[in-house]
Design an enzyme around this catalytic site. Structure first.
Site, PDB file in Angstrom:
ATOM      1  N   HIS A  80     -13.795  -4.525 -44.379  1.00  0.00           N
ATOM      2  CA  HIS A  80     -13.270  -4.459 -45.739  1.00  0.00           C
ATOM      3  C   HIS A  80     -13.596  -5.704 -46.554  1.00  0.00           C
ATOM      4  O   HIS A  80     -13.579  -5.647 -47.791  1.00  0.00           O
ATOM      5  CB  HIS A  80     -11.753  -4.239 -45.715  1.00  0.00           C
ATOM      6  CG  HIS A  80     -11.366  -2.834 -45.396  1.00  0.00           C
ATOM      7  ND1 HIS A  80     -11.272  -2.354 -44.110  1.00  0.00           N
ATOM      8  CD2 HIS A  80     -11.058  -1.787 -46.201  1.00  0.00           C
ATOM      9  CE1 HIS A  80     -10.917  -1.085 -44.132  1.00  0.00           C
ATOM     10  NE2 HIS A  80     -10.784  -0.713 -45.392  1.00  0.00           N
ATOM     11  N   GLY A  81     -13.850  -6.813 -45.920  1.00  0.00           N
ATOM     12  CA  GLY A  81     -14.177  -8.006 -46.684  1.00  0.00           C
ATOM     13  C   GLY A  81     -14.268  -9.237 -45.819  1.00  0.00           C
ATOM     14  O   GLY A  81     -13.661  -9.320 -44.740  1.00  0.00           O
TER      15      GLY A  81
END
Length: 484
Positions: free
Chosen positions: A325-326
């Site tokens: 996700h990041g």
């Protein structure tokens, strides 16, 4: 191009008309139109990133022939070449700066000062999605589940079909490619289902998610001055904001694909009606969860090598999912929280007790046990979302601490009306609507009354159109998952 924008409202009918006009021609013309439309759709953000998308697509297309070789040594070489290529693209654009900063911090801790080069480049939209499309294709070839495709246009449409290009669902070659390779016939019922899904998805994004964002942002930005009750409302509001934002996108994508005769994989199956964390992950971002299960968890041995290996593999999956996700510690922490919630179910062999039907499938209402299970699961998920929402872990911890400390110091505050109650005006109708249609996430279940159905659709359309024209002079709000 954003789904919730005026350009898309022009783009879609033009492509739709041309597409079905070509249905009497050869299939290759339809697919070529879809490819061109997909590149236009993606290039609306930045034409320069089209080069990266096209290059990534071409490389995996070529690697597929090597992976399909009868020589396992050669096949394995091209498989790892594809993995290195895709992870390399992600590494440069998404993770390089993170690792450079972490190495700098680590060296400074032992007295060595470094000056790493920090890349000043934007994250290409959808990079995490289309690289996973490419990897799934070569994985399936390596496992003997399909042969390499010779038609480049067909493969390119699989990778960058515009409804799913920038935020999924993450498709599988064995599911989507056969649909691309076979003639599509227009179906009125399929198109009607698609329009209803698009309307519902657009309403969830434009009205509910963007409406919640106003209150949620205000609470999170000023958390240090607010009561425990208000902070709880903010956390609940974000839970529904991200759900409506992402599931709204997925429903628009599924609905748009239906207009063109395609059936995409489901991505959301009413996750907030889950009775435990395991069921939540079978219903939230389904295409990503199943991708990690099939291409990482099972190859690592899954749960067949004993409990210790199963625990290890579970933590790997959740931590990798968080990192997907990041490039930030808060996402890894978010993944670790979910792993910790999943672990007791795994150890007690209760992680597969809710694998079939949704709660109260054949009843109007859940029983008390199911209701408490859903509320407990939602509370846990909402707690984890705080770490997803706040990038600074120290701030996230302080946010949680203030809820607990404020509640103990001033328990009477819960007698008074907390701030942020506005979120309930969005959440309660959504819960009722989701409960009504919970038996099938792919079809918006109409009421028994045709007039009422039309009235609901018209009211929703009016709200959406009014919002479009109210903010006509402003940039439409992006979808949260475009950041990943």
């Amino acid at each position: 191009m954003l789904f919730n924008s005026i350009p898309f409202l022009v783009f879609l009918p033009v492509v739709f008309i041309l597409y079905w006009y070509l249905s009497n021609k050869k299939l290759k013309y339809q697919n070529l139109l879809l490819l061109i439309a997909s590149y236009v759709f993606y290039g609306w953000w930045s034409w320069k990133f089209l080069i990266l998308l096209a290059l990534s697509t071409l490389l995996d297309y070529l690697y597929g022939f090597g992976v399909g070789s009868k020589s396992r040594k050669k096949a394995r070489f091209f498989l790892w070449l594809s993995i290195a290529n895709n992870l390399g693209i992600l590494g440069v654009f998404k993770y390089y700066n993170f690792f450079a900063e972490q190495f700098q911090t680590a060296f400074e801790a032992i007295g060595i000062h470094t000056h790493p080069i920090i890349l000043q480049i934007a994250l290409p939209v959808g990079i995490s999605f289309y690289t996973f499309h490419g990897m799934s294709y070569v994985f399936d070839i390596f496992r003997g589940e399909r042969r390499p495709i010779t038609n480049f246009v067909e493969y390119a449409v699989f990778v960058c079909f515009f409804p799913l290009l920038v935020a999924g669902p993450i498709e599988r070659a064995n599911h989507l490619l056969p649909q691309i390779q076979n003639k599509r016939v227009f179906s009125y019922s399929q198109a009607s289902e698609g329009l209803r899904l698009m309307l519902w998805g657009m309403f969830k994004k434009v009205i509910i998610a963007d409406g919640l964002a106003i209150t949620v942002n205000d609470i999170f930005n000023n958390y240090s001055t607010l009561s425990a009750g208000t902070l709880i409302m903010g956390a609940i509001g974000f839970s529904f904001q991200i759900y409506c934002d992402f599931s709204g996108y997925s429903e628009i994508a599924l609905g748009t694909a239906k207009l063109f005769g395609f059936e995409l994989l489901s991505n959301f199956k009413f996750p907030y009606f889950s009775r435990d964390i395991a069921e939540f992950w079978r219903r939230w971002h389904v295409s990503l969860s199943s991708w990690f299960k099939d291409y990482l968890y099972i190859p690592l041995g899954g749960s067949k090598l004993g409990k210790a290996k199963a625990v290890r593999n579970t933590f790997i999956i959740f931590l990798v999912s968080g990192f997907w996700h990041g490039a930030s510690w808060n996402f890894i922490t978010w993944g670790a929280i979910h792993a910790a919630g999943f672990l007791p179910l795994l150890l007690l062999n209760r992680n597969r007790q809710h694998t079939k039907e949704i709660v109260a499938f054949d009843r109007k209402l859940p029983n008390m046990k199911e209701l408490m299970q859903m509320l407990g699961t939602f509370a846990f998920v909402t707690f984890a979302w705080i770490f997803f929402r706040i990038h600074d872990i120290k701030v996230a911890i302080d946010f949680c601490k203030r809820i607990i400390v404020n509640a103990f110091h001033d328990p009477l505050q819960f007698v008074h009306k907390p701030g942020g109650l506005m979120v309930l005006y969005y959440i309660i109708p959504l819960i009722l609507a989701d409960w009504w249609i919970r038996r099938n996430e792919r079809v918006i279940r109409p009421t028994p009354y045709r007039i009422l159905n039309w009235a609901i659709a018209i009211v929703m359309a009016i709200f959406i159109i009014n919002t479009f024209f109210t903010y006509l002079d402003k940039q439409p709000s992006s979808f949260i998952y475009f950041e990943f």
